[in-house]
Design a protein around this motif. Structure first.
Motif, short mmCIF file in Angstrom:
data_model
loop_
_atom_site.label_atom_id
_atom_site.label_comp_id
_atom_site.label_asym_id
_atom_site.label_seq_id
_atom_site.Cartn_x
_atom_site.Cartn_y
_atom_site.Cartn_z
N VAL A 179 54.88 -56.34 59.82
CA VAL A 179 55.98 -56.13 60.76
C VAL A 179 57.23 -56.88 60.30
N HIS A 180 57.04 -58.10 59.82
CA HIS A 180 58.19 -58.87 59.34
C HIS A 180 58.86 -58.15 58.17
N THR A 181 58.08 -57.65 57.24
CA THR A 181 58.65 -56.93 56.09
C THR A 181 59.36 -55.67 56.55
N PHE A 182 58.74 -54.96 57.48
CA PHE A 182 59.40 -53.77 58.06
C PHE A 182 60.75 -54.13 58.66
N SER A 183 60.80 -55.24 59.40
CA SER A 183 62.05 -55.61 60.07
C SER A 183 63.13 -55.98 59.05
N LEU A 184 62.75 -56.61 57.95
CA LEU A 184 63.73 -56.96 56.93
C LEU A 184 64.27 -55.73 56.22
N VAL A 185 63.39 -54.78 55.91
CA VAL A 185 63.81 -53.55 55.24
C VAL A 185 64.85 -52.81 56.09
N HIS A 186 64.56 -52.67 57.39
CA HIS A 186 65.48 -51.97 58.27
C HIS A 186 66.73 -52.80 58.56
N ASP A 187 66.57 -54.12 58.67
CA ASP A 187 67.71 -54.99 58.94
C ASP A 187 68.73 -54.91 57.81
N ASP A 188 68.25 -54.87 56.57
CA ASP A 188 69.17 -54.78 55.43
C ASP A 188 69.95 -53.46 55.45
N ILE A 189 69.31 -52.40 55.90
CA ILE A 189 70.01 -51.12 56.02
C ILE A 189 71.12 -51.22 57.05
N MET A 190 70.79 -51.75 58.22
CA MET A 190 71.76 -51.84 59.31
C MET A 190 72.93 -52.75 58.96
N ASP A 191 72.64 -53.86 58.26
CA ASP A 191 73.70 -54.82 57.92
C ASP A 191 74.42 -54.47 56.63
N GLY A 192 73.88 -53.51 55.87
CA GLY A 192 74.49 -53.18 54.59
C GLY A 192 74.28 -54.25 53.54
N ASP A 193 73.27 -55.10 53.72
CA ASP A 193 72.99 -56.16 52.75
C ASP A 193 72.39 -55.57 51.47
N GLU A 194 73.01 -55.88 50.36
CA GLU A 194 72.55 -55.33 49.08
C GLU A 194 71.59 -56.25 48.33
N ARG A 195 71.43 -57.50 48.80
CA ARG A 195 70.57 -58.45 48.12
C ARG A 195 69.57 -59.04 49.10
N ARG A 196 68.38 -59.27 48.62
CA ARG A 196 67.33 -59.90 49.41
C ARG A 196 66.41 -60.64 48.43
N ARG A 197 66.28 -61.94 48.59
CA ARG A 197 65.37 -62.74 47.78
C ARG A 197 65.60 -62.55 46.28
N HIS A 198 66.85 -62.71 45.87
CA HIS A 198 67.23 -62.72 44.45
C HIS A 198 67.09 -61.37 43.76
N GLN A 199 66.99 -60.30 44.52
CA GLN A 199 66.94 -58.98 43.91
C GLN A 199 67.63 -58.00 44.85
N GLU A 200 67.79 -56.76 44.40
CA GLU A 200 68.36 -55.76 45.29
C GLU A 200 67.48 -55.57 46.52
N SER A 201 68.11 -55.30 47.65
CA SER A 201 67.33 -54.96 48.83
C SER A 201 66.68 -53.59 48.63
N ALA A 202 65.71 -53.27 49.45
CA ALA A 202 64.93 -52.05 49.24
C ALA A 202 65.81 -50.80 49.28
N TRP A 203 66.73 -50.74 50.26
CA TRP A 203 67.55 -49.54 50.37
C TRP A 203 68.50 -49.40 49.18
N LYS A 204 68.96 -50.54 48.64
CA LYS A 204 69.86 -50.49 47.49
C LYS A 204 69.11 -50.04 46.24
N ALA A 205 67.87 -50.47 46.11
CA ALA A 205 67.10 -50.13 44.92
C ALA A 205 66.53 -48.72 44.95
N PHE A 206 66.17 -48.24 46.16
CA PHE A 206 65.46 -46.97 46.25
C PHE A 206 66.18 -45.90 47.07
#
Length: 349
Positions: free
Chosen positions: A92-119
């Motif tokens: 659930v935590h991972t799910f929330s981060l994946v969706h949160d990055d989409i909503m916030d437009g965050d391109e980076r997460r934990r020293h790499q591209e966020s999931a939406w940016k990469a895929f």
């Protein structure tokens, strides 16, 4: 990890112990996914790069899964009973981060591209949905006399998380000043839902599966919620002053996005002159450049916003300790929970 004083802060051994216990089941659960969300989940957890090659990229610290295991041990049950609960909250935590990055437009997460940016956005939304479904299935599969109650706890926490996330999104369009401005109490109510609900749930799912008394479940839930509020306050500090080398995000990232976070709201409440300057820098609707973000960070700190947020985090950690010490929990597990609570104050600062 180093604290804001520059001293090395040791990672609590309980985090590694719980990770070792939970990771085989988490790996098995992720492998059950369709190949696309499986790859994206493995990427989000730091297990591989975007092409599926194994990597040593840092993942999360496993706070939630540790709360699940230690909460179970605290009520006198074996930690392995909590493994399905620990897997569920990590998903659930991972799910929330994946969706949160989409909503916030965050391109980076934990020293790499966020999931939406990469895929891509569509695959990232799908992956989040898959993780949510897998979390429920994993917890429901734990069975036992109390499995249904545990699933209900998770569903309620998810409802609160979504409520808090919706509030956070709405705050972005609210004015900085005036009768409809976001105040500190309203912000903290949002944080209690967005962050506190899942940490509170993490601490009680295992005890619920174990059939623990309501008194202990209630105390662990409140302790987890208090840790969630401390966690969010520290996240807000990191969003302004965190070192990019350790956070994986640009310095002043929250200010660049004009987010209404606790240090900023506190500075505005504490100092009317600072409030006017911050509205001029952050409230125009125009992009905030590096120089303006630097000035805003200095204003927030000078007005007392940084110290307010840090003191708020300390207060919530103290409240969590009080909750844990007020009821008859197993001493070793309680000590480990307290150690993790203290660790949250210094993470990546």
């Amino acid at each position: 990890m180093t604290s804001q004083t520059g001293l090395q802060v040791p990672v609590p051994p309980a985090l590694d112990r719980c990770r070792i216990l939970v990771e085989p089941a988490l790996t098995t659960a992720v492998r059950s996914l369709h190949p696309l969300p499986r790859l994206m989940t493995s990427f989000s957890l730091g297990w591989c790069d975007a092409d599926g090659r194994p990597t040593s990229a840092p993942g999360g610290k496993g706070i939630r899964q540790a709360l699940a295991v230690l909460g179970t041990e605290a009520v006198g049950a074996p930690g392995d009973l909590a493994v399905p609960a620990a897997v569920a909250v990590e998903l659930v935590h991972t799910f929330s981060l994946v969706h949160d990055d989409i909503m916030d437009g965050d391109e980076r997460r934990r020293h790499q591209e966020s999931a939406w940016k990469a895929f891509g956005t569509g695959p990232a939304v799908l992956t989040g949905d898959a993780l949510f479904a897998l979390a429920v299935r994993t917890l429901a599969g734990a069975g036992g006399d109390h499995g249904g109650t545990a699933v209900r706890h998770l569903a309620e926490a998810m409802g609160e998380l979504v409520h808090g996330q919706a509030d956070d999104l709405v705050f972005e369009s609210r004015p900085w000043v005036g009768t409809d401005a976001v105040g500190i109490p309203e912000y903290q109510a949002m944080a209690a839902r967005k962050t506190g609900a899942l940490l509170g749930c993490s601490a009680v799912l295992g005890p619920v599966l174990a059939g623990a008394p309501a008194l202990l479940v209630s105390a662990l839930s409140e302790a987890g919620r208090q840790l969630g509020l401390a966690f969010q306050a520290v996240d807000d500090l990191l969003g302004i002053w965190g070192d990019p080398a350790t956070t994986g995000k640009p310095v002043h990232s929250d200010l660049r996005r004009r987010k209404k976070t606790l240090p900023v709201l506190a500075a505005m409440a504490l100092d009317p002159v600072a409030a006017r300057h911050l509205v001029g820098l952050l409230g125009s609707g125009m992009p905030v450049d590096a120089d303006d973000a630097y000035r805003a960070a200095a204003i927030v700190e000078e007005a007392g916003g940084r110290e307010f947020a840090l003191e708020d985090a300390r207060r919530h950690v103290a409240s969590a300790r009080e909750c844990l010490r007020a009821v008859p929990l197993a001493e070793r597990a309680t000590d480990e929970l307290v150690e993790i609570a203290e660790y949250l104050l210094d993470r990546r600062l």
